[in-house]
Every structure is written in C-alpha cells, then in structure tokens.
Design a protein around this motif. Structure first.
Motif, short mmCIF file in Angstrom:
data_model
loop_
_atom_site.label_atom_id
_atom_site.label_comp_id
_atom_site.label_asym_id
_atom_site.label_seq_id
_atom_site.Cartn_x
_atom_site.Cartn_y
_atom_site.Cartn_z
N ALA A 181 -7.94 101.18 -62.87
CA ALA A 181 -7.60 100.00 -62.53
C ALA A 181 -8.13 98.70 -62.34
N ILE A 182 -7.65 97.48 -62.75
CA ILE A 182 -9.08 96.78 -63.42
C ILE A 182 -7.68 95.19 -63.24
N SER A 183 -8.39 94.09 -62.68
CA SER A 183 -7.90 92.05 -62.67
C SER A 183 -9.07 91.97 -63.17
N GLY A 184 -8.74 90.27 -62.68
CA GLY A 184 -9.49 89.87 -64.08
C GLY A 184 -9.21 89.42 -64.74
N ALA A 185 -10.63 89.21 -65.92
CA ALA A 185 -10.70 88.66 -66.87
C ALA A 185 -10.83 90.11 -68.40
N LEU B 110 -5.41 100.16 -55.22
CA LEU B 110 -4.76 101.25 -54.36
C LEU B 110 -3.23 101.29 -54.32
N GLY B 111 -2.53 100.76 -54.36
CA GLY B 111 -0.97 100.91 -54.47
C GLY B 111 -1.49 101.18 -56.06
N LEU B 112 -1.74 100.57 -56.96
CA LEU B 112 -0.99 100.71 -58.09
C LEU B 112 -2.12 102.09 -58.21
N GLU C 189 -0.33 103.87 -74.27
CA GLU C 189 0.08 102.16 -73.79
C GLU C 189 -0.51 102.37 -72.25
N PHE C 190 -0.77 103.64 -71.87
CA PHE C 190 -0.30 103.32 -70.48
C PHE C 190 -2.17 102.84 -69.64
N ALA C 191 -2.20 103.45 -68.42
CA ALA C 191 -4.26 103.12 -68.05
C ALA C 191 -4.14 101.74 -67.72
N GLY C 192 -2.89 101.52 -66.24
CA GLY C 192 -3.37 99.44 -65.54
C GLY C 192 -2.76 99.11 -66.82
#
Length: 243
Positions: free
Chosen positions: A103-107, A220-222, A234-237
């Motif tokens: 999983a990833i967040s930000g840019a 972690l929850g994800l 279309e999956f993966a975070g």
C-alpha cells in the motif's frame, strides 16, 4: 550504513533479457531510520537506447517494522533536464522474500502486486515482470498518466506486507521508474529507467513521528484487510484511506 548490504550489479536480474541493474539492498531491524538513494537513467526500446536528459532518483527511508509490514518513507525526484520534459508515473522493484500485499500514500496512490497467478505487474522496454509497482493513477498496468514532473519531487509512505509475519530481513532489487508524457526527446514519448547507482545516507529528514504513526497504522490496517487480491488488475492499494 550499519546493516544495509549492497550486492553486485545484476544480482537479481530475472531473465537474460532483463537489463542489468545495480545494487540489491538488504535491510532489517538494525536499519530502521537509515536511508538509501537510487539514481535512474531513462531509455526507450531497450536499455542500450538511453535518452539524453531523462534522469531521476528515489530516496527510501526504513521507518518501522511492525507485525507483518516493513514501512518506508519515499522521496521521488524528477531531475529530467536539457530541454526534455517528463512525468514519473510509476516506480517498481522486486522483493525477497515475496510480499503478499503493498500500500502507498502521498504522491503515489496505487500499488500493483504480483499475485502468483499470472496477474503480475510488468514493465515495458524488455524489463518484464516485477514484484510490485507504485502508480500515480489507477490503471491495469504500470504505465499510466500523471506523476512527478521534471524539476519537482513527491513524497509519502509505502508498506510491504508479508504472511504471516515480517521476516528478519528483506532484499530489494531491480529498481525501475516509468516516464510518460515525454517531450523534447526526438519523438520519444515514453520510456523506462533502470537503477544506475545506489548509496546509503544518514540524517535524512522524515515526517514527524506522529504522522508516521497515523499513516503507518492506516497502511497496516489496509494490509490486514487485503491479504490476497482477487484476479483484477485494478487492485493493489487502489483505495488507501489517506488525506
């Protein structure tokens, strides 16, 4: 740095047709807080067709190892110059042992993970399968629109998930980036980049601990909710819950 081990170039090349890449990196609990930077070129066709002006770097900092996840902060810098423009639409690497999710967040907001059933992320320009790619837009591949444009940077957090628990150490290798929307390069409009050098650093500024904790818990929850993805590109975070 303490336990960051840099291997020989091309150590983890997947096939003979895969471009040789530099410096696999091994990390464990002794490397929390340490950073490493990967520098990239840019090429079209195959790795011998380097495009002048295309370049970038990514700095990763290992923030924590909790339960079944390794969490990193990342900083993508698009250093393309010389009258060439580009967007870094995704970046990718391989992981040993295998991850079950990411999983990833930000840019960058989307992760595409190999599922072991043939629904694996791939990179063009004769690179082939990769274990995970992180993307700026939802798409069925590692090639997509958007991302970090020339002269700019983007940052955030990413987590790699393992089953059942995080291993004692992991090795990251075969780092790649994808350039889209290229202009000023003689008709080349898209290209890939492979790692040319890697280096360890210290003292890299990272997000405040409180923010790391909040984002890390979300990642972690994800991962706990999504141990294995269905056979859907279309999956993966695709839906991390971050502001």
């Amino acid at each position: 740095m303490k336990n960051i081990a840099f291997g020989l170039a091309g150590f983890a090349a997947a096939t003979l047709s895969t471009p040789a890449v530099a410096d696999p990196i091994t990390l464990g609990s002794g490397d929390i807080g340490d950073s490493f930077t990967i520098d990239f070129d840019g090429f079209s066709g195959d790795s011998s067709s380097t495009v002048d002006g295309l370049s970038s770097s990514i700095t990763f900092t290992l923030e924590e190892i909790v339960n079944n996840a390794y969490t990193f902060s990342y900083l993508v810098e698009n250093t393309t110059d010389g009258g060439v423009t580009s967007n870094i639409s995704s970046f990718a690497f391989n992981v040993d042992p295998d991850i079950t999710d990411a999983a990833i967040s930000g840019a960058y907001s989307f992760a595409f993970v190999a599922d072991g059933r043939g629904n694996d992320p791939t990179y063009p320009n004769q690179i082939g399968n990769v274990d995970v790619c992180f993307k700026s837009a939802s798409s069925g591949s590692c090639s997509n629109s958007g991302g970090v444009s020339e002269g700019n940077s983007g940052s955030g957090l990413l987590s790699l998930f393992f089953d059942p628990d995080a291993p004692t150490s992991i090795t990251l290798s075969d780092f790649f980036v994808r350039y889209q929307g290229i202009t000023g390069a003689g008709g080349v409009t898209s290209a890939s980049g492979q790692s040319t050098t890697s280096s360890s650093t210290s003292g890299t500024q990272v997000p405040a601990p409180g923010m790391i904790g909040l984002l890390g818990l979300g990642l972690l929850g994800l991962g706990a909710m999504r141990r294995r993805r269905r056979n859907d590109e279309e999956f993966a975070g695709a839906r991390p819950a971050f502001a």
